[in-house]
Design a protein around this motif. Structure first.
Motif, PDB file in Angstrom:
ATOM      1  N   THR A 180       0.830  -1.201   0.000  1.00  0.00           N
ATOM      2  CA  THR A 180       0.000   0.000   0.000  1.00  0.00           C
ATOM      3  C   THR A 180       0.865   1.253   0.000  1.00  0.00           C
ATOM      4  OG1 THR A 180      -1.728  -1.202   1.206  1.00  0.00           O
ATOM      5  CG2 THR A 180      -1.838   1.212   1.246  1.00  0.00           C
ATOM      6  N   SER A 213       2.537   1.739  -3.359  1.00  0.00           N
ATOM      7  CA  SER A 213       1.531   2.174  -4.333  1.00  0.00           C
ATOM      8  C   SER A 213       1.261   3.669  -4.204  1.00  0.00           C
ATOM      9  CB  SER A 213       0.230   1.390  -4.138  1.00  0.00           C
ATOM     10  OG  SER A 213       0.425   0.017  -4.397  1.00  0.00           O
ATOM     11  N   GLY A 263      -5.811   2.865   0.986  1.00  0.00           N
ATOM     12  CA  GLY A 263      -6.311   1.988  -0.069  1.00  0.00           C
ATOM     13  C   GLY A 263      -7.480   2.623  -0.815  1.00  0.00           C
ATOM     14  N   GLU A 285      -7.814   3.900  -4.843  1.00  0.00           N
ATOM     15  CA  GLU A 285      -8.927   3.609  -5.740  1.00  0.00           C
ATOM     16  C   GLU A 285      -9.493   4.895  -6.355  1.00  0.00           C
ATOM     17  OE1 GLU A 285     -11.912   0.922  -4.502  1.00  0.00           O
ATOM     18  OE2 GLU A 285     -10.502  -0.569  -3.719  1.00  0.00           O
ATOM     19  N   TYR A 305      -8.363  -1.487  -5.411  1.00  0.00           N
ATOM     20  CA  TYR A 305      -7.050  -1.683  -4.795  1.00  0.00           C
ATOM     21  C   TYR A 305      -6.400  -2.959  -5.317  1.00  0.00           C
ATOM     22  CZ  TYR A 305      -3.549  -2.723  -1.208  1.00  0.00           C
ATOM     23  OH  TYR A 305      -2.378  -3.049  -0.552  1.00  0.00           O
ATOM     24  N   ALA A 331      -6.707  -2.950   2.438  1.00  0.00           N
ATOM     25  CA  ALA A 331      -5.359  -2.465   2.107  1.00  0.00           C
ATOM     26  C   ALA A 331      -4.410  -2.463   3.301  1.00  0.00           C
ATOM     27  CB  ALA A 331      -5.442  -1.053   1.521  1.00  0.00           C
TER      28      ALA A 331
END
Length: 352
Positions: free
Chosen positions: A86, A89, A181, A185, A192, A244
């Motif tokens: 997470t 990302s 998370g 999105e 996710y 997440a």
């Protein structure tokens, strides 16, 4: 004569290295055989140095009912080690200039009740937001088996009073990573699970890693257990709840691919990825020993980047010593048998 002497010395050095490796393997075998019994739920451990596998073995059972022995390639739920994925990302979106670390969460979730406080992406990543950890709420038992959307999950805890003002303390918080998370999105337009699969798993050829599912057929999935006056199948939880903050599945081989990719900057530039491994400070200047998705600690005075995971039926632990380039990952299929300390002990052995 000089040539012969050179080969004798070379042979001696190789022999010494082989003995040293054998001694290390024997020590690790002893530690793990004592902790994970043949007839009980087991584990898989992998040790790598400079990206190369030095040790990889399975212990105990993968499925008690089917009497299936653990194998090294088997897939586990890794719990809160999900937070690494997470955090990276989020940093990917930062590098793409779609998010800034000092963005307030209300930029993405306008109706989030901050009560006049400035809660940023940075606060969520570092567990310094003050938002209440929803896993500590008694009412979580009412939603544990429910399939909630990310918005519904955020709505579940968003009206809880904060524990402290943002940046004033460090308190481990799954809620923060749920919000992250949800923001992934909102910003990416993907779920996710889709984002992680496309931008990480597929890119790194992590073919045994998944956003967890009870319905999907997952090859080599191990069963999870708990121990309450004897081993029992673990409690059911909807994977939309850890989301997440804890819903990724993987195996030790893929986790090594992940570690190597982080180390070699395959997903992010070195400047951006280094933000994950900065030991951040509170408002008063004291260090929190946490970066973004990793604890920043020490093993015998040597710097580590590490994180564990705990989810019904499973425990996990990964430790990386950046100066020695030693990575140890341990996955267990009983939430009664944590690999945390033994993983750190093994890392210490291989770092010497």
């Amino acid at each position: 004569m000089k040539t012969i002497l050179k080969y004798v010395i070379l042979f001696f050095l190789i022999s010494c290295n082989n003995l040293s490796a054998q001694n290390l393997e024997a020590k690790v075998d002893k530690l793990l055989n004592e902790k994970f019994k043949k007839e009980g739920p087991g584990s898989v451990f992998l040790v790598a140095k400079k990206g190369k596998v030095m040790y990889r073995k399975a212990f105990g059972m993968a499925d008690l009912e089917m009497n299936i022995k653990m194998q090294s390639e088997f897939v586990f739920e890794i719990g809160s080690m999900t937070k690494q994925f997470t955090a990276i990302s989020i940093l990917m979106l930062v590098e793409q200039d779609k998010i800034k670390l000092n963005d307030e969460i209300t930029k993405f979730i306008p109706d989030y009740p901050t009560n006049g406080n400035s809660i940023t992406i940075h606060h969520l990543l570092t567990h310094t937001s003050g938002i209440k950890d929803f896993t500590s709420m008694k009412s979580i038992k009412d939603i544990a088996r429910a399939d909630l959307s990310p918005k519904e999950l955020v709505d579940f805890f968003k009206n809880e009073p904060i524990d402290f003002k943002p940046g004033e303390a460090f308190k481990y918080c799954n809620s923060g990573y749920v919000i992250l998370g949800y923001i992934i999105e909102i910003v990416s337009g993907q779920s996710y699970g889709e984002f992680i699969d496309q931008h990480i798993f597929k890119k790194l050829e992590m073919k045994n890693s998944y956003y967890a599912s009870h319905e999907k057929i997952i090859k080599n999935r191990v069963s999870g257990y708990r121990n309450k006056d004897g081993y029992m199948n673990t409690n059911y939880i909807s994977f939309s709840i850890p989301y997440a903050s804890g819903s990724i599945m993987s195996n030790v081989d893929d986790m090594l691919k992940w570690q190597n990719a982080i180390d070699k900057n395959k997903l992010l530039s070195s400047d951006i990825v280094e933000k994950a491994f900065t030991n951040y400070k509170l408002n008063n200047g004291s260090k929190i020993n946490y970066g973004y998705g990793w604890h920043i600690k020490e093993v015998n005075g040597k710097l580590t980047r590490e994180h564990g995971g705990s989810i019904f039926g499973f425990k996990s632990m990964g430790v990386y010593l950046p100066q020695e380039q030693v990575y140890v990952i341990g996955l267990s299929n009983c939430d009664c048998n944590s690999p945390t300390e033994i993983t750190r002990d093994i890392a210490s052995l291989f770092a010497n």
